[in-house]
Design a protein around this motif. Structure first.
Motif, PDB file in Angstrom:
ATOM      1  N   LEU A  25     -14.242  25.745  -8.335  1.00 33.32           N
ATOM      2  CA  LEU A  25     -15.161  24.720  -8.818  1.00 33.32           C
ATOM      3  C   LEU A  25     -16.113  25.295  -9.862  1.00 33.32           C
ATOM      4  O   LEU A  25     -16.508  26.464  -9.795  1.00 33.32           O
ATOM      5  CB  LEU A  25     -15.979  24.145  -7.658  1.00 33.32           C
ATOM      6  CG  LEU A  25     -15.222  23.356  -6.579  1.00 33.32           C
ATOM      7  CD1 LEU A  25     -16.200  22.876  -5.496  1.00 33.32           C
ATOM      8  CD2 LEU A  25     -14.478  22.173  -7.190  1.00 33.32           C
ATOM      9  N   GLN A  74     -20.427  21.756  -9.907  1.00 31.71           N
ATOM     10  CA  GLN A  74     -19.730  21.081  -8.802  1.00 31.71           C
ATOM     11  C   GLN A  74     -20.073  21.735  -7.470  1.00 31.71           C
ATOM     12  O   GLN A  74     -20.343  21.066  -6.473  1.00 31.71           O
ATOM     13  CB  GLN A  74     -18.212  21.139  -9.029  1.00 31.71           C
ATOM     14  CG  GLN A  74     -17.739  20.319 -10.221  1.00 31.71           C
ATOM     15  CD  GLN A  74     -16.269  20.550 -10.522  1.00 31.71           C
ATOM     16  OE1 GLN A  74     -15.831  21.688 -10.661  1.00 31.71           O
ATOM     17  NE2 GLN A  74     -15.506  19.465 -10.620  1.00 31.71           N
ATOM     18  N   LEU A 121     -22.120  20.036  -4.351  1.00 32.61           N
ATOM     19  CA  LEU A 121     -21.501  20.014  -3.023  1.00 32.61           C
ATOM     20  C   LEU A 121     -22.421  20.661  -1.984  1.00 32.61           C
ATOM     21  O   LEU A 121     -22.718  20.073  -0.942  1.00 32.61           O
ATOM     22  CB  LEU A 121     -20.160  20.737  -3.107  1.00 32.61           C
ATOM     23  CG  LEU A 121     -19.244  20.809  -1.889  1.00 32.61           C
ATOM     24  CD1 LEU A 121     -17.791  21.015  -2.346  1.00 32.61           C
ATOM     25  CD2 LEU A 121     -19.625  21.919  -0.936  1.00 32.61           C
ATOM     26  N   GLU A 122     -22.902  21.854  -2.304  1.00 32.51           N
ATOM     27  CA  GLU A 122     -23.731  22.578  -1.332  1.00 32.51           C
ATOM     28  C   GLU A 122     -25.099  21.938  -1.161  1.00 32.51           C
ATOM     29  O   GLU A 122     -25.677  21.991  -0.083  1.00 32.51           O
ATOM     30  CB  GLU A 122     -23.924  24.037  -1.790  1.00 32.51           C
ATOM     31  CG  GLU A 122     -22.688  24.885  -1.698  1.00 32.51           C
ATOM     32  CD  GLU A 122     -22.901  26.270  -2.300  1.00 32.51           C
ATOM     33  OE1 GLU A 122     -24.068  26.656  -2.539  1.00 32.51           O
ATOM     34  OE2 GLU A 122     -21.886  26.965  -2.535  1.00 32.51           O
ATOM     35  N   GLY A 123     -25.619  21.345  -2.228  1.00 34.69           N
ATOM     36  CA  GLY A 123     -26.979  20.820  -2.189  1.00 34.69           C
ATOM     37  C   GLY A 123     -27.071  19.367  -1.789  1.00 34.69           C
ATOM     38  O   GLY A 123     -28.145  18.775  -1.865  1.00 34.69           O
ATOM     39  N   ALA A 124     -25.950  18.777  -1.357  1.00 33.39           N
ATOM     40  CA  ALA A 124     -25.931  17.355  -0.969  1.00 33.39           C
ATOM     41  C   ALA A 124     -26.487  16.485  -2.091  1.00 33.39           C
ATOM     42  O   ALA A 124     -27.230  15.539  -1.852  1.00 33.39           O
ATOM     43  CB  ALA A 124     -26.689  17.120   0.338  1.00 33.39           C
ATOM     44  N   LEU A 147     -25.006  14.417  -3.729  1.00 33.85           N
ATOM     45  CA  LEU A 147     -24.199  13.203  -3.857  1.00 33.85           C
ATOM     46  C   LEU A 147     -24.149  12.520  -2.502  1.00 33.85           C
ATOM     47  O   LEU A 147     -24.250  13.164  -1.455  1.00 33.85           O
ATOM     48  CB  LEU A 147     -22.774  13.539  -4.310  1.00 33.85           C
ATOM     49  CG  LEU A 147     -21.943  14.434  -3.388  1.00 33.85           C
ATOM     50  CD1 LEU A 147     -21.153  13.618  -2.374  1.00 33.85           C
ATOM     51  CD2 LEU A 147     -21.019  15.300  -4.202  1.00 33.85           C
ATOM     52  N   GLN A 148     -24.034  11.213  -2.538  1.00 33.62           N
ATOM     53  CA  GLN A 148     -23.777  10.459  -1.307  1.00 33.62           C
ATOM     54  C   GLN A 148     -22.508   9.645  -1.497  1.00 33.62           C
ATOM     55  O   GLN A 148     -21.420  10.099  -1.188  1.00 33.62           O
ATOM     56  CB  GLN A 148     -24.995   9.627  -0.900  1.00 33.62           C
ATOM     57  CG  GLN A 148     -26.160  10.519  -0.416  1.00 33.62           C
ATOM     58  CD  GLN A 148     -27.366   9.734   0.052  1.00 33.62           C
ATOM     59  OE1 GLN A 148     -27.270   8.620   0.542  1.00 33.62           O
ATOM     60  NE2 GLN A 148     -28.549  10.326  -0.112  1.00 33.62           N
ATOM     61  N   CYS A 149     -22.646   8.449  -2.091  1.00 39.19           N
ATOM     62  CA  CYS A 149     -21.414   7.663  -2.269  1.00 39.19           C
ATOM     63  C   CYS A 149     -20.502   8.307  -3.298  1.00 39.19           C
ATOM     64  O   CYS A 149     -19.289   8.180  -3.223  1.00 39.19           O
ATOM     65  CB  CYS A 149     -21.727   6.214  -2.608  1.00 39.19           C
ATOM     66  SG  CYS A 149     -21.881   5.831  -4.363  1.00 39.19           S
ATOM     67  N   GLY A 150     -21.074   8.971  -4.287  1.00 38.78           N
ATOM     68  CA  GLY A 150     -20.280   9.772  -5.204  1.00 38.78           C
ATOM     69  C   GLY A 150     -19.783   9.064  -6.451  1.00 38.78           C
ATOM     70  O   GLY A 150     -19.144   9.692  -7.293  1.00 38.78           O
ATOM     71  N   THR A 166     -21.487  10.562  -9.420  1.00 38.61           N
ATOM     72  CA  THR A 166     -21.388  12.022  -9.499  1.00 38.61           C
ATOM     73  C   THR A 166     -20.618  12.530 -10.723  1.00 38.61           C
ATOM     74  O   THR A 166     -21.091  13.453 -11.404  1.00 38.61           O
ATOM     75  CB  THR A 166     -20.769  12.571  -8.196  1.00 38.61           C
ATOM     76  OG1 THR A 166     -21.509  12.027  -7.092  1.00 38.61           O
ATOM     77  CG2 THR A 166     -20.814  14.078  -8.149  1.00 38.61           C
ATOM     78  N   PHE A 200     -22.935  12.355 -13.716  1.00 39.83           N
ATOM     79  CA  PHE A 200     -24.008  13.344 -13.658  1.00 39.83           C
ATOM     80  C   PHE A 200     -23.482  14.742 -13.967  1.00 39.83           C
ATOM     81  O   PHE A 200     -24.133  15.526 -14.652  1.00 39.83           O
ATOM     82  CB  PHE A 200     -24.668  13.329 -12.270  1.00 39.83           C
ATOM     83  CG  PHE A 200     -25.810  12.367 -12.169  1.00 39.83           C
ATOM     84  CD1 PHE A 200     -27.054  12.688 -12.696  1.00 39.83           C
ATOM     85  CD2 PHE A 200     -25.651  11.137 -11.561  1.00 39.83           C
ATOM     86  CE1 PHE A 200     -28.120  11.799 -12.608  1.00 39.83           C
ATOM     87  CE2 PHE A 200     -26.704  10.238 -11.475  1.00 39.83           C
ATOM     88  CZ  PHE A 200     -27.940  10.561 -11.992  1.00 39.83           C
ATOM     89  N   LEU A 201     -22.305  15.052 -13.441  1.00 41.56           N
ATOM     90  CA  LEU A 201     -21.765  16.405 -13.644  1.00 41.56           C
ATOM     91  C   LEU A 201     -21.490  16.670 -15.121  1.00 41.56           C
ATOM     92  O   LEU A 201     -21.853  17.731 -15.641  1.00 41.56           O
ATOM     93  CB  LEU A 201     -20.494  16.586 -12.811  1.00 41.56           C
ATOM     94  CG  LEU A 201     -20.720  16.752 -11.303  1.00 41.56           C
ATOM     95  CD1 LEU A 201     -19.397  16.637 -10.545  1.00 41.56           C
ATOM     96  CD2 LEU A 201     -21.392  18.088 -10.999  1.00 41.56           C
ATOM     97  N   LYS A 220     -32.310  15.827  -5.170  1.00 39.65           N
ATOM     98  CA  LYS A 220     -31.275  16.819  -4.872  1.00 39.65           C
ATOM     99  C   LYS A 220     -30.378  17.067  -6.090  1.00 39.65           C
ATOM    100  O   LYS A 220     -29.803  18.151  -6.233  1.00 39.65           O
ATOM    101  CB  LYS A 220     -30.463  16.376  -3.653  1.00 39.65           C
ATOM    102  CG  LYS A 220     -31.235  16.535  -2.338  1.00 39.65           C
ATOM    103  CD  LYS A 220     -30.445  16.006  -1.160  1.00 39.65           C
ATOM    104  CE  LYS A 220     -31.018  16.405   0.191  1.00 39.65           C
ATOM    105  NZ  LYS A 220     -32.482  16.314   0.339  1.00 39.65           N
ATOM    106  N   ILE A 221     -30.269  16.077  -6.961  1.00 40.01           N
ATOM    107  CA  ILE A 221     -29.494  16.268  -8.198  1.00 40.01           C
ATOM    108  C   ILE A 221     -30.224  17.262  -9.113  1.00 40.01           C
ATOM    109  O   ILE A 221     -29.616  18.194  -9.658  1.00 40.01           O
ATOM    110  CB  ILE A 221     -29.264  14.910  -8.898  1.00 40.01           C
ATOM    111  CG1 ILE A 221     -28.336  14.025  -8.036  1.00 40.01           C
ATOM    112  CG2 ILE A 221     -28.687  15.112 -10.302  1.00 40.01           C
ATOM    113  CD1 ILE A 221     -28.140  12.612  -8.550  1.00 40.01           C
TER     114      ILE A 221
END
Lengths: 158, 754
Positions: free
Chosen positions: A86, A90, A94-97, A99-102, A105, A108-109, A143-144
């Motif tokens: 990754l 990414q 993933l590690e920092g939560a 994203l929720q529904c995604g 995402t 944003f990435l 978190k983002i």
């Protein structure tokens, strides 16, 4: 209706597809190229979910006509990882939560990637400016922001 | 090490960051057709003619589904008051006239074609004639003398079709004894869910001959029931699967594409065509086509002593249910229970009404009537504090519900009432006793230099309670199945497990919570558990992803299933199967006379918030510097996911309170795009949001867990209004607090330049 032949470098691969003149790049990427990681959140350029990197710049693919992509270099969320490895963004989402529904995402990435490509060590304000075109309804954004900061820091160390 | 309390990553996170996650809109099975759902575009009219011949003959069109194709032309989550399709003829039975469109987004037809473009083009060829019916635009129109009825078939024979009453003690005497009376009328706005993924789905006949719908919803088994009801099929003949879901927040609790997609597959099947059908709404169709948080109006009076102790509350509340009930009767119940606040109220007269209009239906949205009730109660409480020159936290200490308190329905609250502790923690974290902060330099626009000249600073406080789980006697249950695997040795321990649960992961991380609780219950690692989630073919009914109930209910079901599986394991079964259906303590409907003590809920969650803001009194712009949200979550399953829920709910509340302004005029949504309906972006949010999580166990929650996902949304708007008063001396009784509204109200009160 006549179709236009489009050739583009998409996620590193030379890709050809046929499209109608009025088709958005978003629909072409999803329907013709099969890149469903590119999401439609609004279709009017307001939410950023369909963001892709086109010739190094961030674009809402719903506002780009597919034929405009002829000759372009395009990166979507599917092109961020190196095989199974990754991208730090990414990994940090993933590690920092972050994203929720995604659905937001992928946008944003790629928006964060454009930022870090130009500015490897952004301030929090610069991160907020760079991501101002992307809407998220789940996370509340904090978190983002943290995930982008963490990714920047890991990429600096690497 | 315990599986609880750890910030494990979500099982779906990798697919979501790589773009591999396949949401309902990302499914393109071979040979798939597109179904375009045609809205009537008639807020109130009777259809006299429908002609689909030209559409059926158009290029690429395979079939057109109309009302004549619906076996049972009615649906609704809590009452059947909505036709599936509107049409002049309907062969099926229906509790509601099928030839009247009561909402601009009622469905007229489903055009099935080879491509989306062909389906949309053909839809324009559908001809229909309509006879206009008098429009009931809003609550005022619906309640006016001689108002036309939106549902003349409803036994209530009134647009105010659902009425709840609480009559407690002697409210007249309470007001006679009062030292102070606080009176207010509050206008409560709509809120649109704005989940980032518009409605989408795909339907087909599966290998066992079941009509199968893959869609984003909140309750697989309810979707299955509604589809089976409308298609007049046995439950077993219908299957519902949830792929990854792009947000919900209550907005997917009712049907959108579920029934019409199933009808499309059925129609094709009748013609011997075995092809899958997909559909997807645009953002505009999504905003026009699904329900909203209710708009409403509450008039209330509070009586109190000079020490700030509540003597009595009177409230008359109206919610605009719109054209169909959806869950309005239940949402109204929550408003009813929260409008007098989380306080000991010895005397009360509460009357709450759900009102039919021809506007967009109101329905479930995170908080489910609680945010409306909380705005009223907490603004009243802050006004009471101001009137008596009491501190907003201190006045709450004098009234707040505690352990053993008698609630508004004259019964004790379920054990584990922790709001007093939550309030204290919030005040401590917010440094509430500190002196007022100096004005902050703020700029309304990035292009203008920040200035303190017109900046006024203030702090506000509010708290809330909200039920966990289904209320008012609605049958509450959750089923879980666990299968333990391992060596045949008698003294061996299981090495892996399967977990089957239907509960929907709408983005909130429910599936990760299920896995962590199952790991805790079985003693296995999360990685050793193979899940089977959200498929009616493999799981029992878990109930909905709503009412902050999933972790609480499924956790108890998981504990039961793990215990059953463990028994089977000890009996030597390999694999060892555990099946469990958990039912919580029963709840009761309110008595129609409003006087009989009732227990409407089996559990509650508790939250308090403190905010610190600056307002520019010249432009009306608000900058929120700090938010402290203190919430008792009972037991933390996953800290990262819990703070994610708090932060997300606070930002949704920020939008509800400050910017989200859905305009509905004469039955039409006027701004169904993100360019005109403004949800917060990353530049609009508070400077910081701090989560304070208390872990006071719910005695009946699994592992002590409490529900928590809705509560942080509730106190935000009244806390902001309290802070605006602190900053300016002016009260706001309506929102969203857009700059023009803030500026106008301040001007009317003489604040700011003349």
């Amino acid at each position: 209706m006549s179709k236009t032949h489009v050739t583009a470098i998409i996620n590193g691969d030379q890709t050809e597809f046929l499209t109608e003149d009025g088709t958005s790049l978003l629909n072409a990427l999803r329907d013709d190229v099969g890149l469903t990681g590119v999401k439609e959140g609004c279709g009017t350029g307001d939410c950023g979910a369909c963001s892709v990197i086109m010739n190094g710049a961030l674009n809402a693919s719903c506002l780009v006509f597919a034929p405009e992509a002829d000759g372009a270099t395009i990166v979507t969320v599917e092109g961020l990882a190196d095989g199974d490895h990754l991208h730090p963004l990414q990994q940090c989402f993933l590690e920092g939560a972050a994203l929720q529904c995604g659905i937001c995402t992928p946008g944003f990435l790629v928006a964060a990637k454009v930022l870090l490509d130009k500015n490897p060590n952004p301030t929090e304000t610069e991160i907020r400016y760079a991501l101002a075109g992307n809407l998220c309804r789940c996370t509340g954004y904090d978190k983002i922001i943290r995930a982008v900061q963490e990714a920047a820091s890991r990429m600096q160390e690497a | 090490m315990s599986a609880l309390g750890q910030s494990l990553p979500r099982p779906d996170a990798r697919d979501k960051v790589t773009g591999d996650a396949r949401y309902p809109g990302d499914r393109f099975p071979p040979d798939v057709l597109f179904a375009f759902i045609v809205f009537t575009d008639q807020p109130h009219a009777r259809i006299t003619r429908l002609d689909t011949a030209a559409a059926e003959a158009a290029e690429g069109v395979v079939a057109v589904v109309t009302a004549a194709d619906v076996p049972v032309n009615e649906y609704g989550l809590t009452m059947f008051d909505q036709p599936v399709l509107i049409g002049p003829t309907s062969s099926g039975r229906s509790a509601v006239p099928h030839d009247v469109s009561r909402w601009e987004a009622d469905h007229l037809a489903v055009v099935i074609a080879e491509t989306e473009e062909q389906a949309r083009s053909a839809a324009a060829l559908i001809e229909s004639d309509w006879e206009a019916l008098p429009l009931v635009a809003d609550i005022d129109a619906a309640l006016a003398d001689g108002a036309p009825l939106v549902h003349p078939e409803h036994p209530a024979q009134s647009n105010a079709y659902h009425h709840l009453v609480i009559t407690k003690g002697d409210v007249a005497t309470a007001f006679e004894r009062a030292d102070v009376v606080i009176e207010g009328t509050y206008e409560l706005p709509y809120q649109e869910h704005a989940y980032l993924q518009p409605e989408a789905g795909v339907a087909y006949v599966d290998e066992e001959g079941r009509i199968t719908v893959e869609v984003a919803g909140q309750w697989t088994h309810e979707d299955q029931e509604q589809i089976a009801h409308a298609l007049d099929l046995d439950l077993d003949a219908v299957r519902v699967i949830y792929p990854p879901i792009g947000g919900a927040f209550g907005g997917r609790e009712d049907m959108s594409l579920q029934i019409v997609l199933a009808l499309a597959v059925r129609k094709l099947n009748e013609r011997g065509i075995d092809r899958p059908v997909r559909s997807q709404w645009s953002r505009e169709e999504s905003i026009v086509g699904h329900h909203k948080r209710h708009r409403g109006r509450v008039h209330t009076r509070w009586a109190a002593t000079k020490d700030g102790v509540l003597l009595g509350v009177e409230a008359t509340s109206h919610l605009d249910a719109g054209s169909y009930n959806y869950t309005s009767n239940k949402v109204l119940g929550n408003l009813h229970l929260t409008v007098a606040g989380p306080y000991e109220v010895p005397n009360a007269q509460l009357d709450s009404y759900a009102v039919y209009t021809n506007a967009v239906p109101g329905g479930a949205f995170r908080g489910f009537g609680g945010p409306q009730g909380c705005f009223v109660s907490e603004t009243q409480m802050n006004r009471l504090a101001a009137a008596l020159h009491l501190d907003p936290v201190e006045v709450r200490r004098r009234n707040v519900l505690g352990e053993g308190s008698i609630g508004i329905t004259s019964t004790p609250l379920p054990a584990g009432v922790s709001l007093p502790e939550v309030i204290e923690e919030c005040a401590i974290e917010a440094d509430w006793e500190a002196p007022p902060r100096p004005p902050a330099a703020i700029g309304a626009f990035a292009s203008l230099p920040p200035t303190t000249e017109a900046s006024r600073r203030g702090r506000g406080f509010a708290c809330a309670y909200k039920n966990i789980g289904f209320s008012f006697g609605f049958p509450e249950r959750s089923v879980a199945d666990i299968v333990l695997h391992g060596s045949d040795d008698a003294d061996a321990r299981p090495t892996s497990a399967e977990l089957y649960l239907a509960g929907a992961d709408v983005g909130q991380g429910a599936h990760l919570a299920f896995l962590q609780m199952a790991a805790e219950a079985t003693g296995l690692d999360v990685e050793a558990i193979t899940p089977g989630f959200s498929d009616t073919a493999t799981s029992g009914d878990s109930g909905s992803a709503s009412a902050s109930r999933l972790s609480w209910m499924t956790g108890n079901a998981i504990l039961g299933a793990a215990e059953e599986a463990e028994k089977a394991w000890r009996d030597g079964d390999r694999p060892a199967r555990g099946h469990f259906r958990y039912t919580p303590p029963p709840t009761e409907m309110l008595d129609p006379d409003g006087r009989t003590p009732t227990t409407p809920n089996f559990a509650y969650g508790y939250v308090a918030e403190a905010v610190d803001l600056s307002v520019d009194v010249e432009t009306g712009h608000i900058v929120v510097h700090d938010v402290v949200c203190a919430i008792d979550v009972g037991r933390i399953i996953n800290p990262q996911q819990v703070t994610g829920q708090i932060e997300g709910a606070v930002i949704q509340a920020h939008g509800y309170c400050l910017s989200e302004n859905l305009v509905v005029i004469d039955g039409r949504v006027m701004n169904p795009r993100f360019s005109g309906y403004l949800i917060p972006g990353i530049g609009d949010i508070p400077e910081q949001v701090r989560s304070v999580m208390l872990e006071i166990p719910d005695p009946r929650g699994p592992f002590g867990v409490r529900g928590m996902a809705e509560m942080p949304l509730m106190p935000y708007a009244p806390a902001i209004v309290g802070a605006l008063y602190d900053a300016t001396g002016v009260w706001f009784d309506s929102f969203p607090l857009t700059p023009p509204r803030v500026r106008a109200v301040l001007r009317a009160a003489g604040v700011g330049a003349s």
